[in-house]
Design a protein around this motif. Structure first.
Motif, short mmCIF file in Angstrom:
data_model
loop_
_atom_site.label_atom_id
_atom_site.label_comp_id
_atom_site.label_asym_id
_atom_site.label_seq_id
_atom_site.Cartn_x
_atom_site.Cartn_y
_atom_site.Cartn_z
N ARG A 23 130.24 26.90 61.07
CA ARG A 23 129.43 27.90 61.74
C ARG A 23 129.61 27.82 63.26
NH1 ARG A 23 124.01 27.09 58.32
NH2 ARG A 23 123.05 28.61 59.71
N VAL A 41 132.92 17.87 46.66
CA VAL A 41 132.36 18.20 45.34
C VAL A 41 133.14 17.48 44.25
CG1 VAL A 41 132.07 20.05 43.66
CG2 VAL A 41 131.40 20.42 46.04
N ASN A 51 132.96 34.50 67.69
CA ASN A 51 132.16 35.65 68.13
C ASN A 51 132.14 35.74 69.67
OD1 ASN A 51 129.26 36.96 68.81
ND2 ASN A 51 130.09 37.79 66.92
N ARG A 67 122.83 28.34 69.74
CA ARG A 67 122.89 28.04 68.31
C ARG A 67 123.90 26.93 68.00
NH1 ARG A 67 124.25 33.06 65.36
NH2 ARG A 67 124.01 31.76 63.51
N ARG A 87 127.42 19.01 54.43
CA ARG A 87 126.53 19.68 55.37
C ARG A 87 127.15 19.77 56.76
NH1 ARG A 87 122.13 16.81 52.97
NH2 ARG A 87 121.16 18.16 51.42
N GLN A 96 130.53 10.12 40.74
CA GLN A 96 129.08 10.01 40.57
C GLN A 96 128.47 8.96 41.49
OE1 GLN A 96 128.23 10.01 36.21
NE2 GLN A 96 130.44 10.35 36.07
N GLU A 132 134.78 20.71 51.70
CA GLU A 132 133.74 20.97 50.69
C GLU A 132 134.27 20.71 49.29
OE1 GLU A 132 130.61 24.50 50.40
OE2 GLU A 132 132.30 24.78 49.04
N ILE A 154 131.99 13.94 44.07
CA ILE A 154 130.69 13.79 43.39
C ILE A 154 130.88 13.87 41.88
CG2 ILE A 154 128.41 14.85 43.02
CD1 ILE A 154 128.50 15.76 45.96
N ALA A 155 131.71 14.81 41.43
CA ALA A 155 131.89 14.99 39.99
C ALA A 155 132.64 13.81 39.37
CB ALA A 155 132.64 16.30 39.72
N LYS A 181 135.42 37.20 70.71
CA LYS A 181 135.47 38.65 70.46
C LYS A 181 134.70 39.41 71.54
CE LYS A 181 134.06 39.46 66.22
NZ LYS A 181 133.71 40.36 65.10
N MET A 214 127.28 13.96 50.69
CA MET A 214 126.46 15.13 50.96
C MET A 214 126.44 15.45 52.45
SD MET A 214 125.46 16.49 48.21
CE MET A 214 124.40 17.71 48.99
#
Lengths: 235, 235
Positions: free
Chosen positions: A96, A68, A103, A197, A89, A75, A64, A71-72, A106, A85
């Motif tokens: 996740r 970023v 999970n 999920r 994502r 451009q 990430e 991008i900065a 666990k 992008m």
């Protein structure tokens, strides 16, 4: 000079892509091991999943932050901006997936080793295997920028949803019949929900690939069904 | 000229902040109405939650797109970059709160109106109310850039987790005792899990505020406990 800048952007983009693919392989490994630890009651393997969770989070945070920064500094426009992008994502979706695998690990530690009746364990395993295939296909469609492969992932998620709906009903039935400890079965409800999920995240990744390549989202509403759309009072 | 650019960035940042706060209010409304529809068996209200879901997603997408555009055009540094990044993260967390509220509304439609025993409905309502307070405090801490208020949200999430752990046990106990339809109680397990996850998103938002203001994450490991850490074989 302009060529030099273009080339550097491509070099950075290749590094970003390599990190995404590495993150994808790691997330797939986490899910594989989490489900395996559950089926075998292997607490050591569940602990290893928990230990690797931090590595996955750090890699996602680095992707990430690199994206970023690109991008900065650069451009980028059009396909290049969509590519960066998409990296952000996809990285968030894979992080996740890692959370969901953690999970499951666990819950596997909280459940008794012999908790899962065979008639639930086998369809759960099949569902997990299909979900892993979807995750792998989504990753490969990103690596090769193959929009058609991404579309296939997007449409096949309905099969995972259908498997989940059946499993949800069967687990609740087992609870009602007291065929296993209620607590273990409650954890199992969440385990299969987590697997479902992961399938959604594979589908999100496929959507990101389609958008990255074409600049437009997949047409039509994704076929979507889950156990919350079961008819009222169903038992 | 430099003043002009600085001012424009501030104007854009204020607009971005206003959109985030609007998204926060919308997400809180969605959760309030979803839980209300469940308690009252009010299908009409659940449908309204479902209908507003798209508006929330569009607003979140707009915030993300505006923020990315600001990074590309303005190349902000330090606190400004952290502010824009916080906007992206907070927007993503609020979008997920919206997803969770939507899922509660869908489950509410799938459950019988009289499904929830009073001894479960009341603690669920209290848990939802505390979670809403947390969400509101997190939003306000962002609006006022109040790091101490954000810290309070961060530490108080443990109360929601504890409420969830108790509710999880009580719902499973109800299932074992056949005090209500097993399917309805299975949905209820996911409803309270969703509320607990909204609390996690409030905490994430609080972390983003602390990072935005101070440039560092909250110190120490967040007190974290959920029903998957219950002792083995607990029933």
């Amino acid at each position: 000079m302009s060529d030099h800048i273009v080339q550097s952007f491509d070099v950075e983009l290749r590094a970003l892509t390599a990190h995404i693919l590495q993150l994808g392989v790691l997330a797939e490994q986490q899910l594989t091991d989490a489900v395996w630890s559950l089926r075998r009651g292997n607490e050591q393997m569940a602990k290893e999943v928990a230990e690797r969770e931090e590595r996955l989070n750090l890699l996602a945070a680095r992707i990430e932050s690199d994206a970023v920064s690109m991008i900065a500094r650069r451009q980028p426009l059009a396909i290049d901006l969509r590519h960066v992008m998409a990296a952000i994502r996809i990285s968030s979706n894979l992080e996740r997936v890692g959370d969901l695998a953690y999970n499951i690990a666990k819950r596997s530690m909280a459940m008794s080793a012999t908790a899962i009746p065979a008639e639930l364990a086998e369809p759960m395993q099949r569902m997990a295997e299909l979900t892993l295939l979807q995750l792998k296909s989504a990753r490969e469609s990103f690596a090769t920028m193959d929009m058609h492969a991404a579309y296939r992932v997007w449409t096949e998620d309905a099969v995972i949803d259908a498997m989940h709906t059946i499993l949800f009903k069967d687990i609740v039935q087992c609870m009602a019949d007291e065929r296993a400890a209620a607590f273990d079965l409650a954890h199992l409800l969440f385990v299969v929900k987590n697997i479902e999920r992961v399938g959604d995240h594979a589908t999100n990744i496929a959507e990101d690939v389609v958008y990255m390549v074409s600049g437009a989202l997949p047409l039509g509403k994704r076929p979507k069904m889950d156990e919350s759309t079961l008819p009222r009072g169903h038992a």
